[in-house]
Design a protein around this motif. Structure first.
Motif, PDB file in Angstrom:
ATOM      1  N   MET A 155       0.825  -1.188   0.000  1.00  0.00           N
ATOM      2  CA  MET A 155       0.000   0.000   0.000  1.00  0.00           C
ATOM      3  C   MET A 155       0.874   1.259   0.000  1.00  0.00           C
ATOM      4  O   MET A 155       0.559   2.222  -0.675  1.00  0.00           O
ATOM      5  CB  MET A 155      -0.928  -0.016   1.214  1.00  0.00           C
ATOM      6  N   ILE A 156       1.962   1.238   0.755  1.00  0.00           N
ATOM      7  CA  ILE A 156       2.847   2.403   0.808  1.00  0.00           C
ATOM      8  C   ILE A 156       3.449   2.668  -0.566  1.00  0.00           C
ATOM      9  O   ILE A 156       3.549   3.823  -0.999  1.00  0.00           O
ATOM     10  CB  ILE A 156       3.938   2.201   1.876  1.00  0.00           C
ATOM     11  N   ILE A 157       3.804   1.606  -1.269  1.00  0.00           N
ATOM     12  CA  ILE A 157       4.362   1.766  -2.618  1.00  0.00           C
ATOM     13  C   ILE A 157       3.329   2.400  -3.544  1.00  0.00           C
ATOM     14  O   ILE A 157       3.669   3.243  -4.380  1.00  0.00           O
ATOM     15  CB  ILE A 157       4.850   0.407  -3.164  1.00  0.00           C
ATOM     16  N   GLN A 158       2.066   2.027  -3.383  1.00  0.00           N
ATOM     17  CA  GLN A 158       1.009   2.583  -4.221  1.00  0.00           C
ATOM     18  C   GLN A 158       0.822   4.076  -3.944  1.00  0.00           C
ATOM     19  O   GLN A 158       0.674   4.875  -4.877  1.00  0.00           O
ATOM     20  CB  GLN A 158      -0.301   1.834  -3.983  1.00  0.00           C
ATOM     21  N   ILE A 159       0.853   4.455  -2.668  1.00  0.00           N
ATOM     22  CA  ILE A 159       0.716   5.872  -2.326  1.00  0.00           C
ATOM     23  C   ILE A 159       1.931   6.652  -2.815  1.00  0.00           C
ATOM     24  O   ILE A 159       1.799   7.777  -3.323  1.00  0.00           O
ATOM     25  CB  ILE A 159       0.492   6.039  -0.804  1.00  0.00           C
ATOM     26  N   VAL A 160       3.104   6.067  -2.717  1.00  0.00           N
ATOM     27  CA  VAL A 160       4.314   6.711  -3.245  1.00  0.00           C
ATOM     28  C   VAL A 160       4.182   6.878  -4.767  1.00  0.00           C
ATOM     29  O   VAL A 160       4.560   7.915  -5.325  1.00  0.00           O
ATOM     30  CB  VAL A 160       5.579   5.907  -2.873  1.00  0.00           C
ATOM     31  N   GLY A 161       3.620   5.862  -5.441  1.00  0.00           N
ATOM     32  CA  GLY A 161       3.392   5.965  -6.889  1.00  0.00           C
ATOM     33  C   GLY A 161       2.464   7.116  -7.237  1.00  0.00           C
ATOM     34  O   GLY A 161       2.720   7.881  -8.176  1.00  0.00           O
ATOM     35  N   LEU A 162       1.387   7.272  -6.469  1.00  0.00           N
ATOM     36  CA  LEU A 162       0.478   8.402  -6.693  1.00  0.00           C
ATOM     37  C   LEU A 162       1.188   9.729  -6.458  1.00  0.00           C
ATOM     38  O   LEU A 162       1.000  10.694  -7.205  1.00  0.00           O
ATOM     39  CB  LEU A 162      -0.742   8.279  -5.773  1.00  0.00           C
ATOM     40  N   TYR A 163       2.012   9.763  -5.421  1.00  0.00           N
ATOM     41  CA  TYR A 163       2.750  10.984  -5.124  1.00  0.00           C
ATOM     42  C   TYR A 163       3.749  11.313  -6.235  1.00  0.00           C
ATOM     43  O   TYR A 163       3.931  12.481  -6.594  1.00  0.00           O
ATOM     44  CB  TYR A 163       3.462  10.850  -3.778  1.00  0.00           C
ATOM     45  N   LEU A 164       4.375  10.300  -6.794  1.00  0.00           N
ATOM     46  CA  LEU A 164       5.309  10.530  -7.903  1.00  0.00           C
ATOM     47  C   LEU A 164       4.587  11.085  -9.130  1.00  0.00           C
ATOM     48  O   LEU A 164       5.129  11.944  -9.842  1.00  0.00           O
ATOM     49  CB  LEU A 164       6.045   9.239  -8.244  1.00  0.00           C
ATOM     50  N   ILE A 165       3.370  10.608  -9.375  1.00  0.00           N
ATOM     51  CA  ILE A 165       2.586  11.148 -10.489  1.00  0.00           C
ATOM     52  C   ILE A 165       2.234  12.610 -10.219  1.00  0.00           C
ATOM     53  O   ILE A 165       2.303  13.459 -11.112  1.00  0.00           O
ATOM     54  CB  ILE A 165       1.328  10.286 -10.734  1.00  0.00           C
ATOM     55  N   TYR A 166       1.899  12.910  -8.962  1.00  0.00           N
ATOM     56  CA  TYR A 166       1.641  14.298  -8.579  1.00  0.00           C
ATOM     57  C   TYR A 166       2.892  15.161  -8.810  1.00  0.00           C
ATOM     58  O   TYR A 166       2.809  16.262  -9.361  1.00  0.00           O
ATOM     59  CB  TYR A 166       1.208  14.358  -7.115  1.00  0.00           C
ATOM     60  N   LEU A 167       4.053  14.648  -8.380  1.00  0.00           N
ATOM     61  CA  LEU A 167       5.297  15.397  -8.576  1.00  0.00           C
ATOM     62  C   LEU A 167       5.613  15.588 -10.054  1.00  0.00           C
ATOM     63  O   LEU A 167       6.129  16.637 -10.459  1.00  0.00           O
ATOM     64  CB  LEU A 167       6.453  14.687  -7.869  1.00  0.00           C
ATOM     65  N   ALA A 168       5.288  14.585 -10.867  1.00  0.00           N
ATOM     66  CA  ALA A 168       5.494  14.722 -12.319  1.00  0.00           C
ATOM     67  C   ALA A 168       4.610  15.850 -12.862  1.00  0.00           C
ATOM     68  O   ALA A 168       5.057  16.647 -13.698  1.00  0.00           O
ATOM     69  CB  ALA A 168       5.174  13.407 -13.023  1.00  0.00           C
ATOM     70  N   GLY A 169       3.375  15.924 -12.374  1.00  0.00           N
ATOM     71  CA  GLY A 169       2.487  17.015 -12.791  1.00  0.00           C
ATOM     72  C   GLY A 169       3.033  18.367 -12.390  1.00  0.00           C
ATOM     73  O   GLY A 169       3.007  19.325 -13.175  1.00  0.00           O
ATOM     74  N   ARG A 170       3.542  18.462 -11.161  1.00  0.00           N
ATOM     75  CA  ARG A 170       4.142  19.724 -10.714  1.00  0.00           C
ATOM     76  C   ARG A 170       5.379  20.058 -11.542  1.00  0.00           C
ATOM     77  O   ARG A 170       5.624  21.206 -11.877  1.00  0.00           O
ATOM     78  CB  ARG A 170       4.541  19.624  -9.235  1.00  0.00           C
ATOM     79  N   GLY A 171       6.162  19.027 -11.871  1.00  0.00           N
ATOM     80  CA  GLY A 171       7.353  19.247 -12.682  1.00  0.00           C
ATOM     81  C   GLY A 171       7.002  19.757 -14.075  1.00  0.00           C
ATOM     82  O   GLY A 171       7.655  20.666 -14.595  1.00  0.00           O
ATOM     83  N   ILE A 172       5.966  19.173 -14.673  1.00  0.00           N
ATOM     84  CA  ILE A 172       5.521  19.628 -15.999  1.00  0.00           C
ATOM     85  C   ILE A 172       5.040  21.070 -15.924  1.00  0.00           C
ATOM     86  O   ILE A 172       5.342  21.888 -16.796  1.00  0.00           O
ATOM     87  CB  ILE A 172       4.416  18.692 -16.543  1.00  0.00           C
ATOM     88  N   GLN A 173       4.305  21.399 -14.856  1.00  0.00           N
ATOM     89  CA  GLN A 173       3.829  22.773 -14.691  1.00  0.00           C
ATOM     90  C   GLN A 173       4.997  23.746 -14.587  1.00  0.00           C
ATOM     91  O   GLN A 173       5.007  24.788 -15.247  1.00  0.00           O
ATOM     92  CB  GLN A 173       2.958  22.885 -13.442  1.00  0.00           C
ATOM     93  N   ASN A 174       5.983  23.409 -13.780  1.00  0.00           N
ATOM     94  CA  ASN A 174       7.142  24.298 -13.602  1.00  0.00           C
ATOM     95  C   ASN A 174       7.997  24.370 -14.859  1.00  0.00           C
ATOM     96  O   ASN A 174       8.495  25.440 -15.210  1.00  0.00           O
ATOM     97  CB  ASN A 174       7.989  23.836 -12.416  1.00  0.00           C
ATOM     98  N   LEU A 175       8.156  23.238 -15.550  1.00  0.00           N
ATOM     99  CA  LEU A 175       9.000  23.198 -16.741  1.00  0.00           C
ATOM    100  C   LEU A 175       8.447  24.083 -17.854  1.00  0.00           C
ATOM    101  O   LEU A 175       9.179  24.826 -18.494  1.00  0.00           O
ATOM    102  CB  LEU A 175       9.123  21.755 -17.235  1.00  0.00           C
ATOM    103  N   PHE A 176       7.130  24.010 -18.068  1.00  0.00           N
ATOM    104  CA  PHE A 176       6.509  24.776 -19.147  1.00  0.00           C
ATOM    105  C   PHE A 176       5.850  26.063 -18.662  1.00  0.00           C
ATOM    106  O   PHE A 176       5.200  26.756 -19.439  1.00  0.00           O
ATOM    107  CB  PHE A 176       5.482  23.904 -19.880  1.00  0.00           C
ATOM    108  N   ASP A 177       5.991  26.376 -17.366  1.00  0.00           N
ATOM    109  CA  ASP A 177       5.423  27.585 -16.770  1.00  0.00           C
ATOM    110  C   ASP A 177       3.930  27.714 -17.103  1.00  0.00           C
ATOM    111  O   ASP A 177       3.474  28.741 -17.599  1.00  0.00           O
ATOM    112  CB  ASP A 177       6.200  28.823 -17.225  1.00  0.00           C
ATOM    113  N   LEU A 178       3.183  26.649 -16.816  1.00  0.00           N
ATOM    114  CA  LEU A 178       1.759  26.605 -17.137  1.00  0.00           C
ATOM    115  C   LEU A 178       0.937  27.233 -16.019  1.00  0.00           C
ATOM    116  O   LEU A 178       1.337  27.229 -14.864  1.00  0.00           O
ATOM    117  CB  LEU A 178       1.312  25.157 -17.358  1.00  0.00           C
ATOM    118  N   PHE A 179      -0.245  27.753 -16.369  1.00  0.00           N
ATOM    119  CA  PHE A 179      -1.143  28.317 -15.368  1.00  0.00           C
ATOM    120  C   PHE A 179      -2.025  27.246 -14.723  1.00  0.00           C
ATOM    121  O   PHE A 179      -2.656  27.487 -13.709  1.00  0.00           O
ATOM    122  CB  PHE A 179      -2.023  29.416 -15.985  1.00  0.00           C
TER     123      PHE A 179
END
Length: 115
Positions: free
Chosen positions: A1-25
């Motif tokens: 279960m912890i691995i699954q929550i970490v996986g969700l968190y990594l997807i969230y971090l990827a979204g934040r990274g994409i937002q910061n990389l492309f300076d999206l609103f």
């Protein structure tokens, strides 16, 4: 279960990274949700991989709202004068979101039963 929550968190971090990389609103959390939707739709990430972690988070969802509620208390001065209007708007928007979510869920369940 912890691995699954970490996986969700990594997807969230990827979204934040994409937002910061492309300076999206668009917020990074929303981009992460879209990314998760794409991964699940294309079956890159199987549903069973995240199911237990998601179930755990949904069961404990009220605890995630405690910090937001405490944060609202810090801005009590905003409610002076127009507080009643803000409360009415908050209640109406909450009811609207609940109604639309329920209708969409019922539509998806019927669609899945027909398939």
């Amino acid at each position: 279960m912890i691995i699954q929550i970490v996986g969700l968190y990594l997807i969230y971090l990827a979204g934040r990274g994409i937002q910061n990389l492309f300076d999206l609103f668009i917020p990074g959390s929303v981009i992460g949700l879209v990314l998760l939707f794409i991964l699940l739709s294309l079956k890159i990430v199987p549903e069973r991989f995240l199911k237990e972690g998601i179930s755990f988070m949904i069961r404990h969802l009220p605890f995630f709202f405690v910090p937001a509620t405490v944060g609202v208390i810090s801005y009590a001065y905003v409610f002076k004068g127009k507080g009643l209007l803000l409360i009415v708007i908050g209640l109406l928007s909450t009811a609207l979101v609940m109604a639309i979510s329920g209708l969409v869920t019922q539509w998806m369940v019927r669609r899945r039963e027909e398939a």
